[in-house]
Write a protein that holds these residues in place. Structure first.
Motif, mmCIF file in Angstrom:
data_model
loop_
_atom_site.group_PDB
_atom_site.id
_atom_site.type_symbol
_atom_site.label_atom_id
_atom_site.label_comp_id
_atom_site.label_asym_id
_atom_site.label_seq_id
_atom_site.Cartn_x
_atom_site.Cartn_y
_atom_site.Cartn_z
ATOM 1 N N TYR A 162 0.839 -1.293 0.125
ATOM 2 C CA TYR A 162 -0.088 0.063 0.078
ATOM 3 C C TYR A 162 0.895 1.350 0.037
ATOM 4 O O TYR A 162 1.654 1.408 0.908
ATOM 5 N N MET A 163 0.874 2.243 -1.108
ATOM 6 C CA MET A 163 1.414 3.411 -0.993
ATOM 7 C C MET A 163 0.530 4.398 -0.260
ATOM 8 O O MET A 163 -0.305 4.915 -0.769
ATOM 9 N N VAL A 164 1.035 4.605 1.027
ATOM 10 C CA VAL A 164 0.210 5.352 1.973
ATOM 11 C C VAL A 164 0.922 6.854 2.215
ATOM 12 O O VAL A 164 1.996 7.483 2.147
ATOM 13 N N PHE A 165 -0.217 7.684 1.794
ATOM 14 C CA PHE A 165 -0.091 9.252 1.955
ATOM 15 C C PHE A 165 -0.138 9.354 3.280
ATOM 16 O O PHE A 165 -1.268 9.397 3.886
ATOM 17 N N ALA A 166 0.817 10.141 4.110
ATOM 18 C CA ALA A 166 0.816 10.484 5.496
ATOM 19 C C ALA A 166 1.308 11.794 5.713
ATOM 20 O O ALA A 166 2.576 12.139 5.145
ATOM 21 N N ARG A 167 0.822 12.438 6.766
ATOM 22 C CA ARG A 167 1.557 13.817 7.022
ATOM 23 C C ARG A 167 2.836 13.744 7.867
ATOM 24 O O ARG A 167 2.849 12.711 8.840
ATOM 25 N N THR A 168 3.820 14.455 7.361
ATOM 26 C CA THR A 168 5.095 14.146 8.242
ATOM 27 C C THR A 168 5.537 15.225 9.239
ATOM 28 O O THR A 168 6.269 15.381 9.851
ATOM 29 N N SER A 169 4.693 16.525 8.744
ATOM 30 C CA SER A 169 4.643 17.685 9.463
ATOM 31 C C SER A 169 3.574 18.545 9.432
ATOM 32 O O SER A 169 2.369 17.898 8.669
ATOM 33 N N GLU A 170 3.389 19.607 10.011
ATOM 34 C CA GLU A 170 2.039 20.392 9.946
ATOM 35 C C GLU A 170 1.516 20.392 8.599
ATOM 36 O O GLU A 170 0.277 20.560 8.238
ATOM 37 N N LYS A 171 2.443 20.718 7.484
ATOM 38 C CA LYS A 171 1.822 21.109 6.318
ATOM 39 C C LYS A 171 2.643 20.314 5.218
ATOM 40 O O LYS A 171 2.448 20.668 3.855
ATOM 41 N N ARG A 172 3.374 19.269 5.618
ATOM 42 C CA ARG A 172 3.862 18.590 4.508
ATOM 43 C C ARG A 172 3.560 16.862 4.687
ATOM 44 O O ARG A 172 3.256 16.523 5.766
ATOM 45 N N PHE A 173 3.810 16.267 3.756
ATOM 46 C CA PHE A 173 3.292 14.934 3.501
ATOM 47 C C PHE A 173 4.575 14.034 2.808
ATOM 48 O O PHE A 173 5.434 14.444 2.248
ATOM 49 N N GLY A 174 4.362 12.807 3.105
ATOM 50 C CA GLY A 174 5.241 11.624 2.660
ATOM 51 C C GLY A 174 4.610 10.571 2.122
ATOM 52 O O GLY A 174 3.410 10.422 2.078
ATOM 53 N N LEU A 175 5.346 9.578 1.053
ATOM 54 C CA LEU A 175 4.507 8.783 0.719
ATOM 55 C C LEU A 175 5.578 7.394 1.334
ATOM 56 O O LEU A 175 6.686 7.386 1.412
ATOM 57 N N PHE A 176 4.844 6.338 1.953
ATOM 58 C CA PHE A 176 5.325 5.174 2.557
ATOM 59 C C PHE A 176 4.835 3.963 1.913
ATOM 60 O O PHE A 176 3.951 3.761 1.611
ATOM 61 N N LEU A 177 5.799 2.984 1.743
ATOM 62 C CA LEU A 177 5.273 1.610 1.475
ATOM 63 C C LEU A 177 4.934 0.714 2.599
ATOM 64 O O LEU A 177 5.898 0.411 3.508
ATOM 65 N N VAL A 178 3.826 0.276 2.815
ATOM 66 C CA VAL A 178 3.374 -0.354 3.964
ATOM 67 C C VAL A 178 2.844 -1.798 3.371
ATOM 68 O O VAL A 178 2.031 -1.853 2.280
ATOM 69 N N ASN A 179 3.379 -2.872 4.132
ATOM 70 C CA ASN A 179 3.034 -4.160 3.659
ATOM 71 C C ASN A 179 1.744 -4.575 4.541
ATOM 72 O O ASN A 179 1.678 -4.443 5.860
ATOM 73 N N LYS A 180 0.896 -5.388 3.847
ATOM 74 C CA LYS A 180 -0.085 -5.878 4.707
ATOM 75 C C LYS A 180 0.321 -6.769 5.872
ATOM 76 O O LYS A 180 -0.559 -7.044 6.816
ATOM 77 N N ALA A 181 1.601 -7.550 5.905
ATOM 78 C CA ALA A 181 1.741 -8.152 6.854
ATOM 79 C C ALA A 181 2.459 -7.534 7.911
ATOM 80 O O ALA A 181 2.865 -8.039 9.210
#
Length: 374
Positions: A162-181
C-alpha cells in the motif's frame, strides 16, 4: 503514423487476452463478488502486471498510451478485473521517485505478478481534498510510525503493498510503502457496492505501524508533489478504464438493436434509435480522441497534459455513464435484467465519475486553467 496505428497490434493482443480470460468470467465475478484470482494468474503469464515497469527488471517498459490501451481493452471485457489488474501499476511510482534499493526490492515482485498493490490516499474525512489527510507518520530512530485510516481502498485486504500518503509535519506529507503483513495493519469489512463488485474495497487501518526507513519514498516532505505526478498517470489510466466500459456498452447496443425485431424490422432501422446510437458513438469517439491527446502531451513532456487529462477524465467517465444508460434503454425491459451485460456496465460506470477526483472537482480545475490563459 498516429499513436493508435503504432499500437494496433498491441491492442489486438490485449483484446484477445481480455476476450479469452476476462469476458467469460465477468458475469460470475459480478455475482459472487470474489476477487479475480484466475484472471491475475493469466495476466501474469502475459506480463500485464509488469507493463509499465522498466525492461531492465523484466517489465514491459510501456508508455502511458500503451497502458491506456491495455486498460481500455480489459475494461471492455470486465471492468472489475481491469481495475484490480491496473492497481498493480501503482508502484511504478517507486521507479519515478524511489531509490535503486527500493526498486530492486519491490519492482521484481510486481513484474512477476507475485504481489499486488493499492493506493493509500482517501480518508473518512478527505476524498477530493487530499491535503486534508490526517494519517500521520512520525519519525523514530530507525524508521517511521504511521497511524490513521484510509477509506474506499481498491484492493483493500487483497493487495500486498500500500502506497500510503501520510502527514510528516504540519503542512508536509510523505509517501510510505506499507505491507499488509506489517504489525498494526488491519482491514475493515469488504464494502458492498453498486458496481465493480469483484474488485475488493475496504478500509485500511494503520495502528502504530512501524515501517523501516527504506520504505519512505524519496523526500519525506515532497509526498504531495509525488502523489500529484503519480495521479496524473493514474487519471489517464482510469479515463481509459471508463472509456472501455463506454465502448463495450456501445458495441452491445449495436449488436442487440441489429438483432431485435419489432414491427417487422430490426430496431436498428428506426430513425430515433439511429439518432441515439449516433450520439453514443460521438461521446465514445470524442472521449477517445481527448484521451489520446492527453497521452501525446504527457509523452512529450508538455505541462498542458495536466488539464487535458482532467478533460479526458470528465469526458470518458461522463460518456461511460451516458452510454451505458442509453444502452440499457435500447435493450428495453431486457436491459434491466442481470442476464444481459449492459445492466452490469451501467452499475460499473457510475463510480468512474466519482473516483480519481470527482468530475465536479475536475471541472473546477479545468476552468481555473483556462481562466489563467486569458
Amino acid at each position: 503514423m498516429t499513436l493508435e496505428a503504432d499500437y494496433r497490434d498491441f491492442r489486438d493482443n490485449i483484446r484477445r487476452f481480455a476476450q479469452t480470460e476476462l469476458a467469460p468470467r465477468a458475469a460470475e465475478l459480478d455475482r459472487s463478488g470474489e476477487p479475480p484470482h484466475q484472471v491475475h494468474q493469466a495476466a501474469a503469464k502475459l506480463g500485464i502486471p509488469g507493463l509499465p515497469y522498466p525492461e531492465s527488471y523484466g517489465g514491459g517498459g510501456a508508455d502511458i498510451f500503451a497502458q491506456c490501451v491495455a486498460m481500455e481493452e480489459m475494461a471492455r471485457a470486465c471492468a472489475s478485473s481491469a481495475l484490480s489488474l491496473g492497481s498493480s501499476w501503482i508502484l511504478s511510482a517507486v521507479v519515478d521517485f524511489g531509490s535503486k534499493d527500493q526498486q530492486d526490492r519491490i519492482v521484481p515482485q510486481m513484474v512477476a505478478g507475485e504481489a499486488r498493490s493499492a493506493w493509500g490516499l482517501t480518508e473518512p474525512k478527505g476524498g477530493s481534498d487530499l491535503m486534508a489527510a490526517s494519517t500521520k507518520a512520525t519519525r523514530t530512530g530507525d524508521g517511521w510510525i504511521i497511524n490513521g485510516v484510509k477509506r474506499f481502498i481498491t484492493n483493500g485486504g487483497w493487495a500486498d503493498w500500500y502506497m500510503v500518503f501520510a502527514r510528516t509535519s504540519e503542512k508536509r506529507f510523505g509517501l510510505f510503502l506499507v505491507n499488509k503483513a506489517d504489525p498494526g495493519v488491519s482491514f475493515g469489512a469488504q464494502e458492498k457496492k453498486m458496481g465493480m463488485r469483484a474488485s475488493p474495497t475496504s478500509d485500511v487501518i494503520l495502528d502504530n505501524v512501524i515501517v523501516p526507513e527504506w520504505r519512505l519514498l524519496g523526500d519525506p516532505e515532497r509526498g504531495a508533489e509525488y502523489i500529484n505526478k503519480a495521479l496524473l498517470k493514474s487519471r489517464m489510466q482510469m479515463s481509459a478504464h471508463a472509456l472501455g466500459i463506454a465502448g463495450a456498452a456501445l458495441t452491445e447496443a449495436l449488436r442487440y438493436t441489429k438483432e431485435r425485431v419489432q414491427f417487422g424490422q430490426p430496431v436498428a432501422d428506426f430513425q430515433l434509435v439511429r439518432g441515439l446510437v449516433a450520439d453514443m458513438a460521438i461521446k465514445v469517439e470524442a472521449a477517445r480522441a481527448t484521451l489520446c491527446s492527453a497521452c501525446e502531451l504527457y509523452i512529450g513532456g508538455d505541462p498542458a497534459a495536466k488539464t487535458q487529462a482532467s478533460i479526458a477524465k470528465v469526458l470518458c467517465s461522463d460518456a461511460a455513464m451516458a452510454v451505458t444508460t442509453d444502452a440499457v434503454q435500447l435493450y428495453g425491459g431486457y436491459g434491466y435484467l442481470q442476464d444481459y451485460p449492459v445492466e452490469r456496465m451501467m452499475r460499473d460506470a457510475k463510480v468512474t465519475q466519482i473516483w480519481e477526483g470527482t468530475n465536479q472537482i475536475h471541472r473546477l480545475m479545468i476552468a481555473k486553467d483556462f481562466y489563467e490563459r486569458v
